[in-house]
Structure formats: C-alpha cells, structure tokens
Design a protein around this motif. Sequence first.
Motif, short mmCIF file in Angstrom:
data_model
loop_
_atom_site.label_atom_id
_atom_site.label_comp_id
_atom_site.label_asym_id
_atom_site.label_seq_id
_atom_site.Cartn_x
_atom_site.Cartn_y
_atom_site.Cartn_z
N SER A 178 -29.81 19.33 -6.18
CA SER A 178 -31.13 19.41 -6.82
C SER A 178 -31.08 19.16 -8.32
O SER A 178 -32.09 18.81 -8.93
N THR A 179 -29.91 19.33 -8.92
CA THR A 179 -29.79 19.15 -10.37
C THR A 179 -29.01 17.90 -10.75
O THR A 179 -28.83 17.64 -11.95
N MET A 180 -28.55 17.13 -9.77
CA MET A 180 -27.67 16.01 -10.06
C MET A 180 -28.32 14.94 -10.93
O MET A 180 -27.71 14.43 -11.88
N ALA A 181 -29.54 14.55 -10.61
CA ALA A 181 -30.19 13.47 -11.38
C ALA A 181 -30.30 13.85 -12.85
O ALA A 181 -29.98 13.06 -13.74
N SER A 182 -30.74 15.07 -13.10
CA SER A 182 -30.85 15.54 -14.48
C SER A 182 -29.49 15.61 -15.16
O SER A 182 -29.33 15.19 -16.32
N LYS A 183 -28.49 16.11 -14.43
CA LYS A 183 -27.16 16.31 -15.00
C LYS A 183 -26.51 14.98 -15.40
O LYS A 183 -25.97 14.84 -16.49
N ILE A 184 -26.54 13.99 -14.50
CA ILE A 184 -25.89 12.72 -14.83
C ILE A 184 -26.65 11.97 -15.92
O ILE A 184 -26.06 11.19 -16.68
N SER A 185 -27.96 12.22 -16.03
CA SER A 185 -28.75 11.56 -17.07
C SER A 185 -28.37 12.05 -18.46
O SER A 185 -28.48 11.32 -19.45
N GLU A 186 -27.92 13.31 -18.55
CA GLU A 186 -27.55 13.88 -19.84
C GLU A 186 -26.39 13.14 -20.50
O GLU A 186 -26.26 13.13 -21.72
N ASP A 187 -25.55 12.51 -19.67
CA ASP A 187 -24.38 11.82 -20.22
C ASP A 187 -24.77 10.68 -21.17
O ASP A 187 -24.01 10.34 -22.08
N VAL A 188 -25.94 10.09 -20.94
CA VAL A 188 -26.34 8.94 -21.76
C VAL A 188 -26.61 9.37 -23.21
O VAL A 188 -25.99 8.83 -24.14
N PRO A 189 -27.52 10.33 -23.47
CA PRO A 189 -27.70 10.74 -24.86
C PRO A 189 -26.46 11.39 -25.46
O PRO A 189 -26.19 11.24 -26.65
N HIS A 190 -25.69 12.13 -24.63
CA HIS A 190 -24.45 12.72 -25.14
C HIS A 190 -23.50 11.63 -25.65
O HIS A 190 -22.91 11.76 -26.73
N PHE A 191 -23.36 10.56 -24.86
CA PHE A 191 -22.46 9.47 -25.25
C PHE A 191 -22.95 8.77 -26.51
O PHE A 191 -22.17 8.51 -27.43
N MET A 192 -24.24 8.46 -26.56
CA MET A 192 -24.77 7.74 -27.71
C MET A 192 -24.65 8.56 -28.99
O MET A 192 -24.30 8.03 -30.06
N LYS A 193 -24.94 9.85 -28.90
CA LYS A 193 -24.81 10.71 -30.08
C LYS A 193 -23.36 10.74 -30.57
O LYS A 193 -23.09 10.65 -31.77
N TRP A 194 -22.42 10.85 -29.63
CA TRP A 194 -21.00 10.87 -29.99
C TRP A 194 -20.57 9.53 -30.59
O TRP A 194 -19.90 9.49 -31.62
N LEU A 195 -20.99 8.42 -29.95
CA LEU A 195 -20.63 7.09 -30.44
C LEU A 195 -21.09 6.90 -31.88
O LEU A 195 -20.35 6.39 -32.72
N HIS A 196 -22.31 7.32 -32.17
CA HIS A 196 -22.86 7.12 -33.50
C HIS A 196 -22.25 8.06 -34.53
O HIS A 196 -22.40 7.84 -35.74
N SER A 197 -21.57 9.09 -34.06
CA SER A 197 -20.93 10.02 -34.99
C SER A 197 -19.55 9.55 -35.43
O SER A 197 -18.97 10.10 -36.37
N LEU A 198 -19.01 8.53 -34.75
CA LEU A 198 -17.67 8.06 -35.05
C LEU A 198 -17.64 7.24 -36.32
O LEU A 198 -18.62 6.55 -36.65
N PRO A 199 -16.53 7.26 -37.04
CA PRO A 199 -16.40 6.37 -38.19
C PRO A 199 -16.53 4.91 -37.73
O PRO A 199 -16.16 4.58 -36.58
N LYS A 200 -17.05 4.06 -38.56
CA LYS A 200 -17.30 2.66 -38.18
C LYS A 200 -16.04 1.98 -37.66
O LYS A 200 -16.10 1.13 -36.78
N THR A 201 -14.89 2.36 -38.16
CA THR A 201 -13.64 1.73 -37.72
C THR A 201 -13.26 2.13 -36.30
O THR A 201 -12.46 1.46 -35.68
N GLU A 202 -13.87 3.19 -35.76
CA GLU A 202 -13.53 3.65 -34.42
C GLU A 202 -14.53 3.21 -33.38
O GLU A 202 -14.30 3.35 -32.19
#
Length: 238
Positions: free
Chosen positions: A213-237
């Motif tokens: 019942s929570t799978m759709a919501s749970k797997i969707s969270e990975d997208v904003p989590h990933f983008m936030k992390w990616l944008h937090s990395l130094p440009k060289t990484e």
Amino acid sequence: MSKVVSSEVKLTITPLKPSDIPSEDEIFNAADSIIESCTTWKPGKTYHKVVKTYTRAKGPDDGAPWHCRISVHKPDEATFDQMWAKLGKDKATNELQFIPDIHKVTKVKEISSNQSIWTLFYKFPPPVSPRVFTELQVTRLSEASPRTGIVISIPIDLSSPEDVELARMEEKGVKGRYASIERIVELEDGSTEWRMATSSTPGGSIPSWLAESTMASKISEDVPHFMKWLHSLPKTEE
C-alpha cells in the motif's frame, strides 16, 4: 559447448545462489520486457508533480506485485551523463548517500566490471526491525542513439556452504528481497527519462498488503532525494 540463451528467465523476488546466476543476455532480455511494458500497467498517482506511478498485479511467475515510477528531467536539472555517473556506477555506495533508510552497504563480490554482489543494510523507525537485502547488480550502457543505461538488481541467497565466506559480510537483520530494473534514456530534446520497476518483500512479519500500500509513494521519494543530493555535490563530482 556454448551456453544456450533462453527467454524463459524471469526476474522475481525468488533469490538465486551465486552459482545459478543466468547469462547477461538472459537477464537483460527479461529486464527489457518488464521495463518496456510498465506504461501498460495500471496507472497510479503522480507524486512530486513529475513522478508517475504504475502497478502490475502479481502474476503466476511473480513472487509479488510490480511497481513502476517514471519521471523526465530537463538538462538543467540533471543530464544523462550526470545521472549515469551516480546511478550506473557504484550505485549502492551512492544510494547510501541519498536514501535515508540505508545505513550501510558492502560489496560482497565483484564478478566482472559490470556485475557485482552487494549487501545493503536498512534501518527503519521502531517497531520495524532492520532489514538486509543482498543483491546482484548488473549494469549496461549503450552509446547508440538514444543513449540508454540500465541497472538490474536480483536477490541473492548466500546460505549455501560454498558461500559461507561471502555470507559473513552480511549484517544481522531480517532478510528482505527485491528485484528491480532502473533505466535512464536520453531523449531527443536532451532531457532524460528515468524509469524504475521493482517487485519486493520486506520479509519478517510485516503484512504484504501493508508494504504494497505504500510502495508507490516510497519509490517516488527516491527521485527528489536523488536530485537534492546530486545538486549538493561539488561541481567536480556531478
């Protein structure tokens, strides 16, 4: 004699022993069939404005239902190269950085340059016990147009006597299992489509209906989590 490629390999939550891992062609054929078909599954909610979800009921060859998410990202948000660098290389190590529930990852065995076995240790809020997922990860990058990268995860069972040394690298916790296909495709306008399909069980005493019942919501969270992390990395990484 050469190994005969069969189209009968199915990706499911039934774990494989390392000695029973199919050929790469068999794995990718099975994965391509699933990831291509997910837009024909039952559509679900759209999360975070851009993440569309789909579900496929458990079939006769499945150990659990399948869930899929699809999102499209413009180059100013993330390029194909940036996404593949973090999703297609050292995937488990990178997931440790942006998926809050993952607390430890260990490479159990490197089989080849694009095949390795990892064990991932998840911690959840009480009363849910920690979970351990041990997975074969197989990657493939095609530079042909449209450029396409794919990462497949298959549950692995290390309980056989011949795998005792590998099993020692697993953390203590309830054994969960998942099969997943993660694919990114570079679109004509430079955007990148990101699809992920998964079938899983958390193991233990959690009712399957509750987990599903929570799978759709749970797997969707990975997208904003990933983008936030990616944008937090130094440009060289990035």
